[in-house]
Design a protein around this motif. Structure first.
Motif, PDB file in Angstrom:
ATOM      1  N   UNK A  95     -35.550 -91.574  40.974  1.00 32.65           N
ATOM      2  CA  UNK A  95     -35.498 -90.251  40.344  1.00 32.65           C
ATOM      3  C   UNK A  95     -36.878 -89.851  39.804  1.00 32.65           C
ATOM      4  N   UNK A  96     -37.565 -90.796  39.173  1.00 31.44           N
ATOM      5  CA  UNK A  96     -38.910 -90.516  38.663  1.00 31.44           C
ATOM      6  C   UNK A  96     -39.864 -90.229  39.810  1.00 31.44           C
ATOM      7  N   UNK A  97     -39.721 -91.002  40.873  1.00 29.12           N
ATOM      8  CA  UNK A  97     -40.588 -90.807  42.034  1.00 29.12           C
ATOM      9  C   UNK A  97     -40.435 -89.404  42.603  1.00 29.12           C
ATOM     10  N   UNK A  98     -39.191 -88.961  42.732  1.00 28.33           N
ATOM     11  CA  UNK A  98     -38.918 -87.669  43.358  1.00 28.33           C
ATOM     12  C   UNK A  98     -39.236 -86.509  42.416  1.00 28.33           C
ATOM     13  N   UNK A  99     -38.815 -86.631  41.160  1.00 30.21           N
ATOM     14  CA  UNK A  99     -38.949 -85.501  40.235  1.00 30.21           C
ATOM     15  C   UNK A  99     -40.333 -85.419  39.589  1.00 30.21           C
ATOM     16  N   UNK A 100     -40.908 -86.582  39.266  1.00 30.01           N
ATOM     17  CA  UNK A 100     -42.131 -86.578  38.470  1.00 30.01           C
ATOM     18  C   UNK A 100     -43.397 -86.866  39.264  1.00 30.01           C
ATOM     19  N   UNK A 101     -43.312 -87.785  40.237  1.00 31.53           N
ATOM     20  CA  UNK A 101     -44.530 -88.212  40.922  1.00 31.53           C
ATOM     21  C   UNK A 101     -44.775 -87.482  42.234  1.00 31.53           C
ATOM     22  N   UNK A 102     -43.757 -86.868  42.769  1.00 31.70           N
ATOM     23  CA  UNK A 102     -43.889 -86.182  44.056  1.00 31.70           C
ATOM     24  C   UNK A 102     -44.957 -85.084  44.012  1.00 31.70           C
ATOM     25  N   UNK A 103     -45.105 -84.467  42.838  1.00 37.80           N
ATOM     26  CA  UNK A 103     -46.053 -83.369  42.697  1.00 37.80           C
ATOM     27  C   UNK A 103     -47.482 -83.811  42.997  1.00 37.80           C
ATOM     28  N   UNK A 104     -47.767 -85.100  42.838  1.00 36.08           N
ATOM     29  CA  UNK A 104     -49.124 -85.584  43.053  1.00 36.08           C
ATOM     30  C   UNK A 104     -49.401 -85.914  44.518  1.00 36.08           C
ATOM     31  N   UNK A 105     -48.370 -85.931  45.342  1.00 36.81           N
ATOM     32  CA  UNK A 105     -48.560 -86.302  46.747  1.00 36.81           C
ATOM     33  C   UNK A 105     -49.452 -85.312  47.488  1.00 36.81           C
ATOM     34  N   UNK A 106     -49.425 -84.047  47.057  1.00 32.98           N
ATOM     35  CA  UNK A 106     -50.264 -83.043  47.722  1.00 32.98           C
ATOM     36  C   UNK A 106     -51.747 -83.282  47.448  1.00 32.98           C
ATOM     37  N   UNK A 107     -52.046 -84.011  46.392  1.00 35.90           N
ATOM     38  CA  UNK A 107     -53.451 -84.270  46.053  1.00 35.90           C
ATOM     39  C   UNK A 107     -53.920 -85.614  46.596  1.00 35.90           C
ATOM     40  N   UNK A 108     -53.022 -86.585  46.698  1.00 40.48           N
ATOM     41  CA  UNK A 108     -53.396 -87.906  47.201  1.00 40.48           C
ATOM     42  C   UNK A 108     -52.173 -88.537  47.859  1.00 40.48           C
ATOM     43  N   UNK A 109     -52.006 -88.235  49.117  1.00 41.65           N
ATOM     44  CA  UNK A 109     -50.785 -88.683  49.822  1.00 41.65           C
ATOM     45  C   UNK A 109     -50.756 -90.193  49.983  1.00 41.65           C
ATOM     46  N   UNK A 110     -51.941 -90.812  50.206  1.00 42.98           N
ATOM     47  CA  UNK A 110     -51.976 -92.256  50.385  1.00 42.98           C
ATOM     48  C   UNK A 110     -51.531 -92.987  49.112  1.00 42.98           C
ATOM     49  N   UNK A 111     -51.983 -92.490  48.008  1.00 43.63           N
ATOM     50  CA  UNK A 111     -51.592 -93.096  46.739  1.00 43.63           C
ATOM     51  C   UNK A 111     -50.093 -92.981  46.520  1.00 43.63           C
ATOM     52  N   UNK A 112     -49.532 -91.817  46.844  1.00 48.58           N
ATOM     53  CA  UNK A 112     -48.098 -91.624  46.681  1.00 48.58           C
ATOM     54  C   UNK A 112     -47.317 -92.596  47.575  1.00 48.58           C
ATOM     55  N   UNK A 113     -47.811 -92.807  48.799  1.00 50.64           N
ATOM     56  CA  UNK A 113     -47.143 -93.750  49.702  1.00 50.64           C
ATOM     57  C   UNK A 113     -47.189 -95.168  49.125  1.00 50.64           C
ATOM     58  N   UNK A 114     -48.338 -95.536  48.575  1.00 57.46           N
ATOM     59  CA  UNK A 114     -48.456 -96.872  48.011  1.00 57.46           C
ATOM     60  C   UNK A 114     -47.516 -97.063  46.827  1.00 57.46           C
ATOM     61  N   UNK A 115     -47.390 -96.007  46.007  1.00 63.74           N
ATOM     62  CA  UNK A 115     -46.460 -96.075  44.876  1.00 63.74           C
ATOM     63  C   UNK A 115     -45.031 -96.195  45.376  1.00 63.74           C
TER      64      UNK A 115
END
Length: 1144
Positions: A95-115
């Motif tokens: 839930x945190x990943x989808x609601x809170x951290x997803x917003x950062x994927x547009x700025x650093x997609x690789x980091x989001x994948x690693x998380x």
């Protein structure tokens, strides 16, 4: 919003904070966006209130405002995500990943994948970047350091991090001035104005002959008397005086208490109506006397908003791990706009010293200026004076009457019948030039203190019939006085210079148990408590008590003010064993709050103390309990590693960094926080003779505390390195906190002699029973220990063996070792990660047994850099994995040292005699230093002088400037005639704690050098027939030098004069069947315990040594040469550079 409107918001914030509307304060901060309360933000982060954290932030910035804001929100949400994973709450993590951290994927997609991939791991610490993630608390602390840096760098927070520097209760002052002005405009101003409301302008009514309401009948103050209120002035005791002027600080204690409970009124006390009979001892500006002023209520908080900038932490080696526990100032609880204090972690909770007084401590008090000087009184009448830094008892006085003929006949008869006497109270005068002792038999003795161990008899007073239960100093009318109370139900005031009796206060109907002198708004007064539970207050006159009230518990009660004198507390125990700590509302004479957490039916009378205007502490239930002054709930409880009595005596030092606690078996434990540990190291073995340089201290200052006395004391402190710690004298004497056992004590006579033998003798240790030693679990693959070091945390030892293998021993927390620190009392675990790998140095094309091994440990114990003749390896201390290797030989590295300001910079000594300054981050040699002719054997940085000292096998010392790396000076060691150093002879260097002097270790000698001049200020040279020195180091506080020798002897020297004080012979730790060739090659000192060290042996063994607990130290310091007690850091030239021949 206009500037004035913005300022009005700050005034409202201050008012709300003073009235304790905490939630409203922070809501207004957020909605206005004018002030970002870093302390509140820290508290919410520490508590993991993530929704509130983001909501509060939203008043100042949004996620996409700038890169700083984005990073702030990302770090918070990442921590929230990792905590969910750590709890194995996968659904929450998703839930945190989808609601809170997803917003950062547009700025650093690789980091989001690693998380996202962390969800697939059983333990996210398997990810190498997160391998050092500790527990939740430490991870939040690490993140908060980063967040504070980001917030301070974020332009959106500019000018919002500092609360304006307002005077206390500024809004009230403005309203008060407005009322005064309105009153001046009245057509018919009354002498006693009738103020009922602020909703309309003030105007006195038409004169019709009716009197204005008196303060007691003012509707704002409440017209109904409260049950159990104070009786009228002078209605008790033998005196029936005429009505006397009532000082404002005590007015509420004598008037009918208010029934109005709204905090806007009751929190601030009565409105001062300026009646002629009341002195104008009020804080706020007044109009001239012809126009009577009206004073709006003043709050009970005198805190002004202050903010402490966070300490920077130096960057670790440039690796993607930053989740290590660190401490930093400014997080805690309490007033949002109050003075910023450290968190409860800053309470003194670590047992730093254990002392043995020889008889049971009854009362203790720290010197007001020399913060490690502890005065102790015991149950058999003994007086001890301890320098707790060095564990030295400077003075021991056994009770005796100085002039028996001058004593009253009842006292002479009582002493003849039973000579046993107990100390009820010891206390220093405000400037520390005198101390007083109250005994259980009639007597008070006042000593003058002249520094070091010089204590002189000053006054002996036959003060009371029966016991003298308490003693305090005070300065009424700018005259230093001694105040006593006793079993004869009286309080007496004596001239501290002559001993003349100035006042006797009678009125209590039971023995007077304690006194608490104080001053407020230029009014001097004394609170007293008696064994019937009555509290009374006295002015320095003969007009009787001004207060008569019941203390909670109604038996043994002591009172104390906070250090700033604004808050009053009492601690009491009833006859049934129920204990109470309460805060009083002085303006009403009523209990403001009662603190919770005491054991039901305590086993003794509970004693308490206050510190830092923030914390309360009490000894109860075999432990010490702490409260935040602003919260009734118990903050924390500690047992000080056990061994405490049921109701231990306690006493803070002035700055709250040390806490003395009485222990079983006549012991005293000194608890310390981080600053306290640093203070103990700084003060240990310092000469207190410096205090003699002051005229005002050479003769006891018994006159009023003057600026000159304070300056002289500060000057004395400066000469002993105390300049930054000598606080100004606070003339608040008698902050009582000692609880006494009122039962008849049958004391035993002391078995100790008056003084130690004047004949000094070297301490020889020949038996295992004469010290504590422990051989650590062994690794059979290891044959010789080449390098040895304690981790900076003090809970592990790291060794490098001659075969290039590293060994790590870790101590765990247990019942026998509550601190988890290294100790000779508990065996550690020879630790390896679950993978089973070893940290093994590269030894390609070399024989490690023939190589010169070296290593260096990073400041946070995360990484070790090491070499054994091959490439330099960087190991992760958690996983033992090799992070990288670099610098293949030739030349080979022979010594390594991290730069103190930047862990990415390393000084590398080489076997070709050069020193390379290497930047790990960019993999580049920045400088190559040339000056030696043989391999480098020692490197040490001074972060104070910005210098690097190097030593080599050529017996040469070089000093380099660490800014430009230029060579400053060079000098060869003076090798004694007839001694030819071996080809493999090492010269080692290590800086003293002062960072100005350094220790030089050579097989022929020990020496202390001053860095800037590169001059030898002290030298100890081996006799020609003696075994060579194999290694030596300073103790962690630089007051001892531990040296090992090739004949397996270990010697302990006093660092200030390099004189031998203790010798540990091989039979102490080596069994008879061990080869005579076994000897120590390296020695290491514990980073926090100055009396603990470890040896690395030529047979692969490692031994840890500590003195016996009963001794507490290694031997006795030898007498100073020529009567001098000078120490290396205190004097530029310790003595002539000469040879102090060893007697080995």
């Amino acid at each position: 919003m206009s500037s004035l409107s913005r300022e009005l918001v700050f005034l409202i914030l201050q008012f709300l904070d003073e009235e304790k509307f905490k939630e409203t304060v922070h809501k207004l901060e957020q909605e206005s966006g004018f002030f970002f309360n870093m302390k509140y933000f820290e508290d919410e982060v520490h508590n993991g209130n993530w929704d509130e954290v983001e909501k509060y932030l939203s008043g100042f910035t949004k996620v996409d405002d700038n890169r700083y804001s984005m990073k702030i929100f990302f770090e918070i949400r990442k921590q929230k995500y990792l905590e969910a994973l750590d709890k194995h709450d996968r659904s929450m993590a998703v839930e945190i990943l989808v609601k809170d951290l997803k917003v950062f994927s547009t700025f650093n997609e690789e980091l989001f994948k690693e998380i996202t991939q962390l969800l697939t791991l059983e333990n996210f610490r398997e990810n190498e970047q997160l391998s050092k993630y500790g527990d939740t608390k430490s991870a939040r602390a690490i993140m908060l350091v980063e967040l504070k840096k980001l917030i301070e760098a974020n332009p959106l927070f500019r000018d919002k991090l500092q609360f304006p520097n307002l005077k206390n209760s500024r809004l009230r002052t403005l309203i008060n001035q407005s009322l005064n002005w309105q009153h001046q405009l009245c057509k018919n101003p009354r002498s006693n104005p009738d103020i009922k409301t602020l909703f309309v302008d003030h105007s006195c009514g038409q004169p019709n002959g009716a009197r204005a309401p008196s303060p007691a009948n003012n509707p704002l103050l409440g017209s109904l008397p409260k049950a159990g209120g104070f009786p009228p002035l002078g209605a008790h005791g033998p005196f029936q005086p005429a009505p006397a002027p009532v000082p404002a600080p005590l007015a509420g204690w004598m008037s009918t208490p208010s029934t109005v409970t709204h905090s806007a009124v009751s929190g601030g006390g009565a409105i001062g109506l300026g009646a002629p009979s009341i002195p104008a001892a009020l804080k706020h500006p007044r109009t001239p006397p012809t126009n009577l002023s009206v004073d709006y209520p003043s709050g009970d908080s005198d805190h002004v908003a202050k903010r402490v900038r966070p300490m920077g932490i130096s960057d670790e080696v440039n690796l993607p791990v930053n989740v290590l526990p660190v401490s930093f100032p400014g997080h805690g609880h309490g007033h949002g706009h109050g003075q910023a204090f450290n968190a409860p972690d800053d309470l003194p909770k670590v047992v730093a010293r254990t002392l043995n007084q020889g008889s049971s401590p009854m009362s203790m008090d720290f010197h007001p200026l020399q913060l490690t000087l502890l005065l102790v009184g015991t149950n058999v009448g003994d007086i001890g004076l301890w320098e707790v830094g060095s564990r030295e008892r400077l003075v021991l006085r056994i009770f005796k009457v100085w002039d028996l003929n001058a004593c009253s006949m009842p006292l002479q008869a009582a002493l003849a019948k039973d000579p046993g006497v107990s100390v009820n109270r010891v206390i220093w005068s405000p400037d520390g030039s005198l101390f007083g002792v109250a005994y259980s038999r009639h007597i008070v003795q006042i000593y003058s203190y002249h520094g070091n161990d010089e204590v002189r008899q000053h006054l002996e007073i036959d003060a009371h019939v029966g016991g003298v239960n308490d003693l305090a100093f005070s300065t009424p009318n700018k005259q230093l006085c001694v105040i006593t109370c006793g079993d004869d139900k009286t309080i007496k005031v004596w001239d501290a210079s002559t001993g003349a009796k100035l006042y006797t206060f009678e009125g209590h109907e039971a023995p007077v148990y304690s006194i608490c002198p104080h001053y407020k708004e230029n009014i001097q007064f004394i609170f007293s408590t008696a064994l019937d539970g009555k509290i009374k207050a006295w002015l320095y006159d003969n007009l009787g008590s001004r207060v008569d009230y019941e203390a909670p518990g109604r038996w043994c009660t002591t009172m104390a003010y906070s250090a700033d004198g604004t808050r009053l507390f009492s601690c009491g125990t009833s006859k049934d064993g129920d204990s109470f700590i309460v805060e009083w509302n002085e303006s009403e004479g009523a209990v403001k709050r009662t603190y919770l957490g005491f054991r039901k039916q305590s086993w003794g009378v509970v004693q308490f103390d206050t510190t830092k205007n923030r914390f309360l502490a009490a000894g109860d239930d075999f432990s010490i309990k702490f409260w935040d002054m602003d919260s009734v709930q118990l903050l924390t409880t500690i047992d000080a590693d056990g061994g405490l009595p049921a109701s231990p005596r306690i006493r803070f030092n002035k700055d709250g960094t040390l806490l003395a606690v009485s222990a079983n078996d006549n012991g005293i434990k000194i608890l310390a926080n981080t600053d306290g540990i640093r203070l103990l190291r700084t003060f240990e073995n310092l000469s207190f003779d410096a205090s003699r340089t002051s005229e005002s201290i050479a003769k006891p200052t018994v006159n009023p505390i003057s600026a000159a006395a304070v300056a002289a004391a500060a000057a004395a402190a400066t000469s002993t390195g105390l300049a930054d710690r000598s606080a100004s004298v606070v003339a608040i004497a008698g902050m009582n906190g000692d609880a006494r056992n009122l039962g008849d004590v049958k004391p035993r006579l002391t078995e100790e002699s008056n003084d130690k033998s004047k004949i000094w003798k070297l301490t020889e240790i020949n038996e295992p029973s004469q010290c504590r030693s422990l051989r650590l679990p062994e690794n059979l693959r290891v044959t010789k220990i080449s390098r040895l070091i304690y981790t900076n945390s003090g809970n592990a030892i790291l060794a490098l063996a001659s075969n290039a293998i590293h060994l790590l021993w870790k101590w765990q927390r247990s019942d026998r070792n509550a601190s988890g620190k290294a100790t000779a009392g508990v065996s550690p675990q020879l630790w390896q990660p679950s993978s089973g790998i070893l940290m093994t140095n590269d030894s390609t094309d070399t024989n490690p047994e023939e190589a010169v091994p070296c290593f260096a440990l990073s400041k946070n114990d995360s990484y070790v850099m090491s070499a054994s003749g091959g490439k330099i390896s960087l190991f992760n201390m958690m996983t033992f994995k090799t992070m990288t290797t670099f610098m293949p030989p030739p030349p080979a590295a022979t010594f390594l040292a991290f730069h103190p300001q930047d862990n990415n910079i390393i000084a590398i000594g080489m076997d070709d005699s050069t020193i390379q300054i290497y930047n790990v981050r960019v993999d580049e040699v920045k400088s190559k230093l040339k000056g030696h002719s043989k391999r480098i054997t020692g490197l040490a940085f001074s972060h104070v002088l910005n210098m690097l000292v190097s030593s080599g096998a050529d017996a040469q010392l070089c000093v380099w400037n660490s800014d430009g790396w230029e060579k400053q000076k060079a000098r060869f060691l003076q090798v004694p005639a007839g001694r030819t150093p071996t080809a493999q002879s090492d010269t080692r260097v290590q800086f003293h704690q002062d960072q100005i002097h350094f220790l030089v270790v050579h097989e022929t000698q020990l020496a202390i050098y001053e860095t800037t001049k590169l001059e030898c200020v002290k030298q100890w040279v081996l006799r020609e027939s003696s075994a060579p020195i194999s290694h030596a180091v300073f103790s962690c506080d630089s007051h001892l030098v531990y040296a090992s020798f090739l004949d397996a002897t270990v010697c302990v020297f006093s660092a200030m004069n390099l004189r031998l004080r203790c010798r540990i012979n091989p039979c102490t730790y080596l069994s008879p069947n061990v080869s005579s060739n076994v000897h120590p090659l390296v020695i290491a000192a514990h980073p926090q315990e100055p009396n603990q060290f470890a040896l690395g042996l030529s047979d692969g063994g490692v031994h840890v040594f500590e003195p016996l607990e009963s001794e507490g130290k290694w031997g006795v310091p030898p007498p100073a040469e020529n009567g001098s007690a000078s120490s290396v850091p205190a004097t530029p030239s310790v003595g002539p550079s000469g040879s102090d021949q060893a007697q080995r």
